[in-house]
Design a protein around this motif. Structure first.
Motif, PDB file in Angstrom:
ATOM      1  N   LYS A  11     -10.679 127.492-113.076  1.00 36.06           N
ATOM      2  CA  LYS A  11     -12.013 127.786-113.756  1.00 36.06           C
ATOM      3  C   LYS A  11     -12.021 129.198-114.028  1.00 36.06           C
ATOM      4  O   LYS A  11     -13.040 129.367-115.156  1.00 36.06           O
ATOM      5  N   LEU A  12     -11.217 130.082-113.511  1.00 34.43           N
ATOM      6  CA  LEU A  12     -11.366 131.419-114.106  1.00 34.43           C
ATOM      7  C   LEU A  12     -10.624 131.521-115.243  1.00 34.43           C
ATOM      8  O   LEU A  12     -10.173 132.781-115.665  1.00 34.43           O
ATOM      9  N   ASP A  13      -9.787 130.583-115.726  1.00 32.03           N
ATOM     10  CA  ASP A  13      -9.024 130.597-116.942  1.00 32.03           C
ATOM     11  C   ASP A  13      -7.855 131.584-116.625  1.00 32.03           C
ATOM     12  O   ASP A  13      -7.268 132.351-117.286  1.00 32.03           O
ATOM     13  N   ILE A  14      -7.153 131.536-115.390  1.00 28.77           N
ATOM     14  CA  ILE A  14      -5.978 132.113-115.055  1.00 28.77           C
ATOM     15  C   ILE A  14      -4.896 131.534-115.499  1.00 28.77           C
ATOM     16  O   ILE A  14      -4.738 130.237-115.589  1.00 28.77           O
ATOM     17  N   ASP A  15      -3.870 132.294-115.932  1.00 24.86           N
ATOM     18  CA  ASP A  15      -2.480 131.640-116.473  1.00 24.86           C
ATOM     19  C   ASP A  15      -1.771 131.252-115.278  1.00 24.86           C
ATOM     20  O   ASP A  15      -1.170 132.049-114.629  1.00 24.86           O
ATOM     21  N   MET A  16      -1.621 130.252-114.864  1.00 24.97           N
ATOM     22  CA  MET A  16      -1.112 129.574-113.585  1.00 24.97           C
ATOM     23  C   MET A  16       0.226 130.019-113.338  1.00 24.97           C
ATOM     24  O   MET A  16       0.754 130.379-112.210  1.00 24.97           O
ATOM     25  N   LYS A  17       1.060 130.029-114.244  1.00 29.65           N
ATOM     26  CA  LYS A  17       2.691 129.945-114.077  1.00 29.65           C
ATOM     27  C   LYS A  17       3.022 131.314-113.603  1.00 29.65           C
ATOM     28  O   LYS A  17       3.459 131.634-112.660  1.00 29.65           O
ATOM     29  N   PRO A  18       2.636 132.466-114.716  1.00 29.18           N
ATOM     30  CA  PRO A  18       2.885 133.871-113.949  1.00 29.18           C
ATOM     31  C   PRO A  18       2.171 134.300-112.739  1.00 29.18           C
ATOM     32  O   PRO A  18       2.773 135.065-112.110  1.00 29.18           O
ATOM     33  N   HIS A  19       0.840 133.698-112.636  1.00 26.53           N
ATOM     34  CA  HIS A  19      -0.103 133.964-111.551  1.00 26.53           C
ATOM     35  C   HIS A  19       1.067 133.592-110.211  1.00 26.53           C
ATOM     36  O   HIS A  19       0.941 134.172-109.212  1.00 26.53           O
ATOM     37  N   ILE A  91     -22.035 143.118-107.617  1.00 26.60           N
ATOM     38  CA  ILE A  91     -21.251 143.456-106.618  1.00 26.60           C
ATOM     39  C   ILE A  91     -20.000 144.507-107.546  1.00 26.60           C
ATOM     40  O   ILE A  91     -19.468 143.816-108.399  1.00 26.60           O
ATOM     41  N   PRO A  92     -19.865 145.804-107.286  1.00 25.86           N
ATOM     42  CA  PRO A  92     -18.612 146.278-107.904  1.00 25.86           C
ATOM     43  C   PRO A  92     -17.331 146.068-107.222  1.00 25.86           C
ATOM     44  O   PRO A  92     -17.261 145.750-106.034  1.00 25.86           O
ATOM     45  N   VAL A  93     -16.422 146.085-108.098  1.00 25.17           N
ATOM     46  CA  VAL A  93     -15.066 145.919-107.479  1.00 25.17           C
ATOM     47  C   VAL A  93     -13.992 146.747-108.304  1.00 25.17           C
ATOM     48  O   VAL A  93     -13.924 146.894-109.503  1.00 25.17           O
ATOM     49  N   PHE A 122      -4.017 146.844-117.796  1.00 28.49           N
ATOM     50  CA  PHE A 122      -4.414 146.329-119.086  1.00 28.49           C
ATOM     51  C   PHE A 122      -3.474 144.549-119.497  1.00 28.49           C
ATOM     52  O   PHE A 122      -4.064 143.794-119.655  1.00 28.49           O
ATOM     53  N   GLY A 123      -2.387 144.717-118.680  1.00 29.43           N
ATOM     54  CA  GLY A 123      -1.412 143.555-118.455  1.00 29.43           C
ATOM     55  C   GLY A 123      -2.110 142.536-117.849  1.00 29.43           C
ATOM     56  O   GLY A 123      -2.097 141.412-118.159  1.00 29.43           O
ATOM     57  N   PHE A 124      -3.039 142.861-116.714  1.00 30.05           N
ATOM     58  CA  PHE A 124      -3.543 141.802-115.890  1.00 30.05           C
ATOM     59  C   PHE A 124      -4.513 141.110-116.686  1.00 30.05           C
ATOM     60  O   PHE A 124      -4.806 139.896-116.715  1.00 30.05           O
ATOM     61  N   VAL A 133     -10.391 140.369-112.234  1.00 28.85           N
ATOM     62  CA  VAL A 133     -10.784 140.602-113.686  1.00 28.85           C
ATOM     63  C   VAL A 133     -11.631 139.634-114.413  1.00 28.85           C
ATOM     64  O   VAL A 133     -12.610 139.746-114.782  1.00 28.85           O
ATOM     65  N   GLN A 134     -10.917 138.407-114.122  1.00 22.28           N
ATOM     66  CA  GLN A 134     -11.328 137.154-114.916  1.00 22.28           C
ATOM     67  C   GLN A 134     -13.051 137.018-114.122  1.00 22.28           C
ATOM     68  O   GLN A 134     -13.850 136.506-115.122  1.00 22.28           O
ATOM     69  N   VAL A 135     -13.085 137.394-113.146  1.00 25.55           N
ATOM     70  CA  VAL A 135     -14.503 136.890-112.395  1.00 25.55           C
ATOM     71  C   VAL A 135     -15.452 137.858-112.783  1.00 25.55           C
ATOM     72  O   VAL A 135     -16.768 137.821-112.855  1.00 25.55           O
TER      73      VAL A 135
END
Ligand code: BJ8
Length: 423
Positions: A11-19, A91-93, A122-124, A133-135
């Motif tokens: 849902k957060l559009d993470i690129d699943m393979k490298p993740h 919420i700060p992160v 930046f790469g993240f 980052v995505q959330v």
């Protein structure tokens, strides 16, 4: 890796393979560096659990917050006043940016001779690997160094970014500029969240963040004891996790850990022999999961007893004066507190040199390891002044320039061994 986590990352559009590759690499690394340590405090179990599910539990809390209309504000620097975000119901992160993994992705866009911290962060985003980052709804950058400043312009093509101007001097005019910046930041956060920052909610936020700072001060105070009751690696992890955990839970867990360490100290227990060489690490921030330097130092038989860095004392040593005298006075107190951070982006920055000397004495260190990332000109150049000052004070210093890669690990080990032998 639970199915719930996988669904959330999708849902957060993470690129699943490298993740998945990143998650797979983290487990054995944590096992080797952290879990293999002997005589760890039981209170570190909480942190093992947090790292064990590093992109699960906390991301889920942030995601739930987002689903109910709450906002998540991501930051890269301890200059961004988190109290304002909390006060407005956000919420700060603090983002991690401590892994080599995302660097090749960043180097497809950024110059290679950019510091690892900038490239990693930046790469993240570019690789869609980090759910924090995505959330997030907004990334707040700052003008602390040229590399970051220009990177934020490019990051702005991929994510909502707002940049705060941090002055380079601490003159009255600079302080006024920073106060204006903090007020502008309040307006930005109010617009983002749709909530007003009031004297009441800001006072509560100031008190909560101050309590976490006091808990971390308590932890660092315990590290002054000989034998030291907690390893440098574990203490560093506690600070690193503080950047993204819930502020109240985090305070509670640090205090619980400190209660246990108090008992250890009373019983004369420690994680290293009383005569182990005591090291202060000073310099650039050490973002999670960059545990390389601490691991090398502690594997060589010494113990890191303090960090003069933004993942150390610069993060928590000063409190915001919570006078409660109205919103303007509170914002001024926040601006004043943050201007006390002795980052190498300031000129002159004598106070940092004073801090290093004071800490070296208070923590009874045998030597200081000055650490900076390759291509970080502010910390690399300021190291010249640090060296001169420590020489005058008779405090041994080792300067280490490195990045997040493993290629120089053997060489650093040799230099650390020689340094420990010499002191
Ligand atoms: S207040 S130290 S967290 S800026 S290492 S990106 S300076 S080239 S991190 Fe920092 Fe805020 Fe200062 Fe602290 Fe640039 Fe250097 Fe890279 Fe750096």
């Amino acid at each position: 890796m639970t199915n719930d986590n996988v669904q959330m990352w999708e849902k957060l559009d993470i690129d699943m393979k490298p993740h998945a590759m990143l998650m797979t690499a983290l487990g054995p690394m944590y096992q080797e560096i952290y879990l293999a340590q002997e005589n760890r405090p039981e209170g570190m179990g909480f942190y093992d659990m947090v790292v064990g599910d590093i992109h699960g539990i906390r991301v889920r809390e942030l995601h739930e917050h987002s689903k109910t209309g709450g906002k998540v504000v991501a930051t890269y620097c301890v200059f961004v006043p988190e109290e304002i975000v909390w006060a407005a119901g956000g919420i700060p992160v603090g983002l991690c940016a401590g892994t080599q993994f995302s660097i090749p992705i960043a180097e497809s866009v950024l110059p290679r001779n950019t510091c690892a911290l900038i490239k990693s962060s930046f790469g993240f985003k570019l690789g869609r690997i980090c759910p924090y980052v995505q959330v997030s709804d907004l990334i707040v950058g700052e003008t602390t160094c040229d590399g970051k400043k220009k990177m934020f312009e490019i990051l702005g093509l991929h994510h909502q970014v707002y940049v705060m101007e941090v002055p380079n001097k601490k003159t009255p005019a600079s302080r006024q500029l920073w106060l204006d910046e903090v007020n502008d930041f309040k307006d930005v956060i109010e617009d983002l969240t749709g909530n007003k920052v009031t004297a009441e909610n800001l006072k509560e936020a100031i008190d909560n963040v101050n309590r976490r700072r006091q808990a971390l001060k308590r932890l660092y105070h315990l590290r002054k004891v000989r034998p030291v009751p907690i390893s440098g690696k574990d203490a560093l992890l506690v600070t690193q996790v503080s950047f993204y955990d819930d502020v109240k839970r985090n305070t509670e867990m640090i205090n619980k850990l400190c209660d246990e360490l108090d008992q250890r100290v009373k019983a004369g227990g420690g994680v290293a022999p009383a005569d182990a060489k005591r090291i202060l690490v000073s310099g650039s921030p050490i973002a999670i999961p960059n545990w390389k330097l601490h691991h090398i130092i502690e594997s060589a038989g010494a113990v890191v007893v303090g960090e003069e860095s933004c993942t150390g004392t610069r993060f928590f040593s000063d409190l915001v004066e919570s006078s409660g005298d109205g919103l303007d006075a509170q914002i001024k107190a926040i601006a004043d507190r943050y201007m006390n951070i002795h980052c190498a982006c300031f000129t002159p920055n004598e106070e940092r040199l004073d801090d290093i000397v004071r800490m070296a004495k208070e923590y009874q260190v045998d030597g200081v390891v000055h650490y900076h990332l390759q291509f970080c000109h502010t910390y690399a150049t300021e190291a010249v002044q640090v060296e001169k000052r420590l020489e005058e004070e008779g405090i041994p210093l080792l300067r280490i320039e490195t990045d997040y890669g493993d290629e120089d690990t053997g060489q650093i080990k040799n230099r650390v061994d020689a340094f420990l032998e010499m002191i």
